[in-house]
Write an enzyme that holds these catalytic residues in place. Structure first.
Site, mmCIF file in Angstrom:
data_model
loop_
_atom_site.group_PDB
_atom_site.id
_atom_site.type_symbol
_atom_site.label_atom_id
_atom_site.label_comp_id
_atom_site.label_asym_id
_atom_site.label_seq_id
_atom_site.Cartn_x
_atom_site.Cartn_y
_atom_site.Cartn_z
ATOM 1 C CB THR A 1 -0.968 0.018 1.200
ATOM 2 O OG1 THR A 1 -0.350 -0.629 2.308
ATOM 3 C CG2 THR A 1 -2.251 -0.711 0.888
ATOM 4 N NE ARG B 1 -2.941 2.340 4.895
ATOM 5 C CZ ARG B 1 -2.802 3.347 4.036
ATOM 6 N NH1 ARG B 1 -3.546 3.398 2.937
ATOM 7 N NH2 ARG B 1 -1.935 4.305 4.262
ATOM 8 C CB ILE C 1 6.743 -4.912 6.939
ATOM 9 C CG1 ILE C 1 7.229 -6.356 6.726
ATOM 10 C CG2 ILE C 1 6.620 -4.186 5.587
ATOM 11 C CD1 ILE C 1 6.276 -7.249 5.944
ATOM 12 C CE LYS D 1 3.032 -3.862 7.085
ATOM 13 N NZ LYS D 1 3.012 -3.024 5.876
ATOM 14 C CE1 TYR E 1 -0.513 -4.329 6.617
ATOM 15 C CE2 TYR E 1 -0.531 -4.010 4.237
ATOM 16 C CZ TYR E 1 -0.430 -3.490 5.502
ATOM 17 O OH TYR E 1 -0.249 -2.139 5.680
ATOM 18 C CE1 TYR F 1 -16.911 0.693 -0.230
ATOM 19 C CE2 TYR F 1 -17.616 -1.262 -1.423
ATOM 20 C CZ TYR F 1 -17.860 0.031 -0.999
ATOM 21 O OH TYR F 1 -19.028 0.651 -1.326
#
Length: 292
Positions: A47, A141, A207, A165, A136, A110
């Site tokens: 991202t 987000r 990360i 992550k 992840y 979403y």
């Protein structure tokens, strides 16, 4: 334990010129800057790399530039994720993954699937991927948290699901993962501000976004943390604390690109709907770097 991913990985930015085309020279410089200063592995087109606004061809070009600059010096991880499972699988099958050590796949955004939906999504990805998979989780987000139970279920059921992550900015959730994980499964911090605490609690590393601008200091901090040398590690953490906060103040990656601009490593250009950092934020970043 997959020692390739112990320590500091960085979520590389995709630098743009003022005409919004990719700045491959700047990208080469950023890769060299990181590899030469102690970064342990590179994460490409996540991202932070503005993966949602770069084309398929641009992604290929970015991979080629980074691979050429890296020259096999450190492991590489490729971001391949999304909220259309079939499309993610298609991209995995179409991509030459021979130069990569793992893929990093973001939890679907979403759509807000159930925990079972998240499990089935990553099951399909694990079965399609010829290389290791790093999950992840970034609920800020995606607007949906992948619960520790789901992450651990995937870790236990699929041999190539080697790590998560975790970027839920939730200490209790990190600790639950660390307490209950299979022995060789890695919990990697995706929260720069919490990374050291996670490592000291048994995490594998980070990360990082800010790490790519201060690779020497940040990777040293994580190395000290992995050795349990908390006092020395925290002294570096405190030095970087302000700038770590600054880069997420408006949006990522505009913040980190403003840092790179102040370091003369790339321009601060981002693609819409992102906009560059405000003058006020840039001033704070610049004065931090001048005094660092």
């Amino acid at each position: 334990m997959n020692s390739k991913f112990l320590g500091t990985g960085v979520a590389l930015v995709t630098p743009f010129k003022s005409d919004l085309s990719i700045d491959h020279d700047a990208l080469t410089n950023i890769v060299n800057f990181n590899v030469e200063n102690g970064t342990d592995y590179l994460v490409i087109c996540g991202t932070t790399g503005e993966s949602v606004t770069i084309t398929k061809q641009e992604k290929k070009d970015v991979i080629a530039t980074i691979a050429k600059a890296n020259k096999g010096r450190v492991p590489m991880v490729l971001g391949i994720g999304g909220n259309n499972t079939a499309q993610v699988i298609e991209e995995i099958k179409e991509t030459d993954l021979s130069i990569f050590d793992a893929i990093l796949s973001v939890s679907p955004y979403y759509s807000k699937p159930t925990q079972e939906g998240l499990y089935q999504h990553f099951k399909a990805i694990s079965e399609a991927s010829p290389i290791d998979v790093i999950l992840y989780n970034v609920p800020g987000r995606t607007s949906k948290n992948m619960e520790p139970e789901t992450t651990l279920r995937l870790a236990k059921d699929f041999k190539n699901v080697i790590a998560v992550k975790e970027a839920g900015n939730n200490v209790a959730q990190y600790l639950k993962l660390l307490k209950d994980k299979p022995e060789d499964f890695l919990v990697i911090s995706g929260d720069d501000d919490l990374a050291l605490g996670v490592v000291l609690a048994g995490g594998a590393g980070v990360i990082s976004v800010i790490g790519q601008a201060f690779p020497k200091e940040f990777s040293n901090m994580i190395r000290l943390g992995l050795k349990g040398e908390a006092k020395q590690a925290y002294s570096i953490h405190y030095k970087l604390m302000d700038v770590t906060g600054y880069i997420f103040e408006e949006n990522n990656p505009a913040g980190i690109k403003a840092v790179f601009e102040a370091l003369n490593l790339c321009q601060d250009t981002v693609r819409l709907p992102l906009v560059p950092a405000s003058d006020k934020l840039k001033q704070k970043i610049k004065s931090f770097i001048d005094n660092f």
